[in-house]
Write a protein that holds these residues in place. Sequence first.
Motif, PDB file in Angstrom:
ATOM      1  N   PRO A 116      33.338  45.882   8.313  1.00  0.00           N
ATOM      2  CA  PRO A 116      34.112  46.610   9.093  1.00  0.00           C
ATOM      3  C   PRO A 116      35.426  46.814   8.328  1.00  0.00           C
ATOM      4  O   PRO A 116      36.303  47.825   8.952  1.00  0.00           O
ATOM      5  N   GLY A 117      36.114  46.132   7.565  1.00  0.00           N
ATOM      6  CA  GLY A 117      37.439  46.109   7.344  1.00  0.00           C
ATOM      7  C   GLY A 117      38.438  45.613   8.085  1.00  0.00           C
ATOM      8  O   GLY A 117      39.542  46.248   7.998  1.00  0.00           O
ATOM      9  N   ASN A 118      38.024  44.845   8.984  1.00  0.00           N
ATOM     10  CA  ASN A 118      39.035  44.404  10.060  1.00  0.00           C
ATOM     11  C   ASN A 118      39.237  42.991   9.712  1.00  0.00           C
ATOM     12  O   ASN A 118      38.693  41.903   9.839  1.00  0.00           O
ATOM     13  N   PHE A 119      40.505  42.910   9.440  1.00  0.00           N
ATOM     14  CA  PHE A 119      41.180  41.348   9.006  1.00  0.00           C
ATOM     15  C   PHE A 119      40.933  40.526  10.166  1.00  0.00           C
ATOM     16  O   PHE A 119      40.666  39.283   9.928  1.00  0.00           O
ATOM     17  N   TRP A 120      41.256  40.953  11.465  1.00  0.00           N
ATOM     18  CA  TRP A 120      41.441  39.816  12.340  1.00  0.00           C
ATOM     19  C   TRP A 120      39.997  39.474  12.619  1.00  0.00           C
ATOM     20  O   TRP A 120      39.910  38.265  12.987  1.00  0.00           O
ATOM     21  N   PHE A 121      39.184  40.323  12.445  1.00  0.00           N
ATOM     22  CA  PHE A 121      37.658  39.875  12.738  1.00  0.00           C
ATOM     23  C   PHE A 121      37.321  38.788  11.846  1.00  0.00           C
ATOM     24  O   PHE A 121      36.483  37.866  12.166  1.00  0.00           O
TER      25      PHE A 121
END
Length: 250
Positions: free
Chosen positions: A121-126
């Motif tokens: 997803p390209g989501n750092f916090w995930f």
Amino acid sequence: MALQEEFAKQGIWLFRYRGVLPVIILVIGALLFLQTELHPETFFLKKTPYELYYEMFCLVVSLIGLFIRICVIGFVPKNTSGRTVEKQVADSLNTTGMYSLVRHPLYLGNYFMWLGLAMLPGNFWFLVAFTFLYWIYYERIMFSEEKFLREKFGETYLVWSEKIPAFVPDFKNFKKPNLSFSWKKVVRKEITGIFLLFLIFSVFDYLGVITKNETKPNPFLVYSLIILTIAIIVIKIIKKNTDLLKQENR
């Protein structure tokens, strides 16, 4: 109940249901992936020439985890390092090969396999949340397993565990495996996992197609999935009708 006993009790329960965490990660990851596809401005690589390279990099990370698992499964004897869910099993203590580098190599492999998917997803916090949740979840399982092994193998386990790290490999301790590599056991035990890995990556890739952010599916994933599907069918036929993949004590 003392904290040690509480951790052990939680670990036994989580061990039985350790397949639940990947499903949770997968569902959340899929939702975030769809959000990224529908709002490509949230990930700087979307709609750039580097998007495909990033997807392949995520796959490589997962394949590293798969490689670690294969290096474990291929060298260990029967009734160790298995996929049992009802109870912990260890007819012998593994201390060579991957087990001379790290005490829980299968969980290290699992981490990288799911890390690659969590990166999609390209989501750092995930990624941060996934790593934290994975550690908390599997820490209890590792605690429970080590309690079981300590009680079964006593001083032998304590001496080995004192010099082998739990999760981060220490390569200076490497010892050659006692057994030869068993490709038959790897095929029996890991082919389904390989298929599921490519299936999940293919599903995520297709989500990008149906949301119109990609013109066509990734051909490498498509062909790999076709080959693995055929391989699964052939292997099931072989396992059902022959003893070709059976091996004594493996």
